[in-house]
Design an enzyme around this catalytic site. Structure first.
Site, short mmCIF file in Angstrom:
data_model
loop_
_atom_site.label_atom_id
_atom_site.label_comp_id
_atom_site.label_asym_id
_atom_site.label_seq_id
_atom_site.Cartn_x
_atom_site.Cartn_y
_atom_site.Cartn_z
CG ASP A 409 -32.58 87.14 56.44
OD1 ASP A 409 -33.68 87.67 56.15
OD2 ASP A 409 -31.48 87.68 56.24
CD GLU A 462 -36.52 86.99 53.33
OE1 GLU A 462 -36.89 88.12 53.00
OE2 GLU A 462 -35.38 86.76 53.75
#
Length: 731
Positions: A409, A462
């Site tokens: 993330d 990401e």
């Protein structure tokens, strides 16, 4: 009294940094002396654990709770139990201070170096048998603490009773507590360097946690799970190659489906292993990506502000029940990807922040150690022990839980020192730039160790910027990820789809621009949870028009996405066109499947997955330029796009055509490279998907008419707001 007054006072005050040097058995003037510190006890005796006979009666010293006695007849160290009397109560217990250390020399060396790849095998709470006695070994890193104790019901949460042993220069404290095991709740009580008592801390390497809002860690066994997924694990490396289909269903376990008749509770891991796995299998997704399951205190963070990095959240069950969910996926040949959050952590008092009274896991300077977007703390990646802690956590999920991939993330927030910071709010790197060299090295370390230790897995970034080489190998200067989310593609194409069709011709480039960089990284095309929250509405909401037109637009868009180069990711609920944006406190609106348009959308996604999986032309060269060829790129006026997808084996190519206007285009001629019958493999306007059924009656025959630089062409009907897939019938 055979103990110094200073030591006695420190024991009584609970601030002794080396309790094993004074408690337990010690030789004094040629005799074995036994000391224990048991606040509140009135009498203490040491018993022979085999016979129950009294070895020595201990005497109360001037310090309340401190007892000592001499075993006059014993020449060698001996095992013993303690019999304690307090008022009308009497009980027996083993003495933690009679046991030697558990951590061995090699582990101690690796801990000191900050290079222990199996950190979880040493730190945390482990149920073991030590020196012939069953109990739990606790170990925690707190190098600057004056004193560390483990506390729980087993010692009435009194930090003076089980002060831990510090292991040399490693900064690790340990203690073996006999007689406690699985399910025991505990925390660490720490005295900071300045002598202040810190809030009780959860275990940074705890394998279980209490139900929030309670904050204790829970002893969980991590060894001995009976895995039954050997067949999957053997073939995983082949299944997850870059030339294989990857279609990911992103899911938030707490809101996928709920149980309204039981207080609207979320499903357990056991229930998810039954219901969710069957659904993902039926829908034809190859992988399931689970939003963070590492324990987190705040439901509204969706797991992206974790504290218990080694503990699957108890909201759905235990550690082994989570493993059962993974195993259930593997039995159905579904890979499991975990969202992993090494970029930041919350400031909750029981967490990692100022863990030993200093900025231990985070940077001391808030310009480096505080994240303004999320009001969280940022890890100090330049500290070897912290980088090792996080890298070992990645290996823990991959090895101990058989997870098949990690989606990392917020990578962009890690890569840049000035991310979301104004001038004067960040510190440049050693060269005066904005790149975070320590974070870059850390990510390279994670990928190198993960792929090296656990072959066949995948890591996904990401990453929302144009940082070069995210999915390039580390030895080529890249970050070493297997894949990267294509955020640019997602933003551009959603921007296009939200336009009224009459204006789309002015935004045509938003659908074609992505092909200029589509093969610069190994991309995944993400329609994730981030696109259906915070007032953005659902994907269906974003589509222009009313009623059927909204559904037709979304169907055409899904067809475009599945025909486009890149692996696929779709957030739960989007597969049946959830009507409202996602709410983590509520179930998906499954009742919508009673309506034909929503059921039709679900049918479409199921069939797109099947077409994608079964045709190498659509997946084999997802990340290679030779797998893509424009046929009709520039027809902005008609808002039509057409392209060919090629497979690595030279088989029949797939022709994909999208019409993004509500206008039927009859006799639309498309150049094709080969003569023959081009079968209509999928039509997003089909009746079964909620469309009108207009199409090409199963296929078209090519004509010897050159078009678009190809020697042959086909004359097709392009239904309004539709994507079509044609493939040469090779017999």
């Amino acid at each position: 009294m055979n103990i110094s007054q200073t030591d006695a006072e420190k024991l009584a005050a609970g601030c002794h940094g080396n309790p094993f040097s004074v408690l337990g058995l010690h030789e004094v003037a040629g005799k074995l002396s036994l000391r224990v510190f048991l606040p509140g006890a009135e009498t203490v005796e040491a018993l022979d654990p085999k016979t129950g006979r009294v070895i020595v009666t201990l005497n109360q010293t001037e310090t309340p709770g401190l007892f000592e006695g001499t075993a006059a007849r014993r020449k060698k160290r001996f095992a013993y139990h303690l019999r304690i009397t307090q008022g009308a109560h009497q009980w027996q217990m083993d003495d933690p201070y009679r046991f030697g250390p558990v951590i061995g020399d090699i582990d101690e060396y690796l801990l000191g170096e900050g290079s222990h790849r199996r950190l979880w095998s040493v730190l945390g709470a482990h149920v073991i048998t030590h020196e012939g006695v069953a109990g739990t070994h606790f170990a925690v890193w707190a190098p600057n603490a004056q004193r560390v104790s483990v506390v729980g019901e087993f010692n009435v949460w009194d930090g003076r009773r089980m002060m831990m042993r510090q292991r040399g220069a490693t900064g690790v404290w340990e203690i073996f507590v006999p007689g406690i095991g699985e399910g025991e709740i505990y925390k660490y009580e720490i005295i900071a360097p300045d002598g202040s008592l810190l809030p009780q801390k959860a275990d940074p390497v705890g394998f279980g946690a209490e139900h929030p809002p309670r904050t204790g860690s829970v002893v969980r066994k991590i060894d001995g799970y009976a895995w039954d997924d050997a067949q999957w694990m053997t073939r995983r490396a082949d299944v997850q190659r870059i030339d294989q289909p990857v279609s990911i269903y992103e899911v938030h376990l707490g809101s996928w489906r709920r149980v309204p008749e039981d207080g609207n509770r979320p499903l357990s891991y056991v229930e998810l292993a039954d219901q969710l796995v069957a659904y993902v299998k039926d829908m034809g997704f190859t992988h399931m990506e689970v939003m963070p399951v590492s324990e987190f205190p705040f439901d509204g963070s969706w797991g992206y502000q974790p504290i218990g990095l080694f503990a699957p959240t108890i909201r759905h069950g235990t550690l082994d029940e989570f493993r059962a969910l993974v195993a259930a996926c593997h039995r159905e040949n579904i890979g499991v990807i975990l969202d992993w959050v090494p970029g930041h952590f919350p400031e909750d008092a029981h967490g990692l922040g100022r863990f030993d009274g200093t900025a231990l896991y985070e940077h001391a300077d808030r310009k480096e150690g505080f994240h303004p977007d999320w009001n969280t703390l940022v890890y100090n990646y330049g500290r070897a022990e912290v980088a090792n802690y996080l890298a070992a956590n990645a290996l823990y999920w991959l090895q101990e839980h058989h997870v098949d991939g990690l989606r990392v993330d917020a990578v962009a927030s890690m890569l840049y020192r000035d991310y979301s910071r104004k001038d004067g709010e960040w510190i440049p790197n050693r060269d005066g730039g904005r790149e975070n060299y320590e974070a870059i090295s850390f990510l390279q370390k994670v990928n190198t160790e993960s792929y090296g230790e656990v072959p066949g897995i995948m890591t996904i970034a990401e990453e929302s910027t144009a940082f070069p080489g995210v999915s390039a190998p580390v030895d080529a200067g890249g970050l070493g990820f297997g894949f990267k989310w294509n955020m640019g593609w997602m933003n551009d194409t959603l921007q296009y789809m939200q336009q009224d069709p009459i204006h789309r011709k002015y935004h045509h480039h938003e659908m074609t621009f992505g092909l200029h960089y589509a093969f610069s990284e190994n991309f995944i095309l993400p329609l994730s949870h981030d696109e259906v929250v915070h007032g953005k509405g659902s994907l269906l909401d974003k589509m222009p028009g009313q009623g059927d037109d909204k559904f037709a637009n979304l169907r055409a868009y899904y067809g475009f996405m599945w025909g486009h180069p890149g692996k696929k990711l779709l957030f739960m609920g989007c597969e049946f066109a959830q009507g409202v944006e996602w709410n983590h406190d509520s179930s998906l609106d499954w009742h919508l499947l009673d309506h034909p348009q929503h059921r039709g959308m679900q049918n479409l996604v199921r069939d797109l997955n099947a077409l994608y999986r079964e045709n190498a032309a659509l997946h084999g060269l997802d990340c290679a330029a030779q797998g893509f060829e424009w046929i009709d790129e520039n027809n902005a006026e008609a808002s039509v796009l057409a392209w060919l997808r090629h497979g690595p084996d030279g088989g029949a190519p797939m022709l994909v055509v999208s019409n993004f206007t509500p206008v039927e285009r009859s006799h639309y001629r498309l150049g094709v490279p080969q003569a023959g019958r081009w079968v209509e493999r999928l039509n997003t306007n089909a009746d079964c998907y909620g469309g009108t059924g207009l199409g090409n009656l199963g296929g078209v025959q090519s004509a010897d008419i050159a078009a678009a630089g190809r020697p042959f062409s086909i004359d097709v009907v392009l239904p309004p707001l539709t994507t079509l897939f044609f493939q040469l019938d090779d017999g």
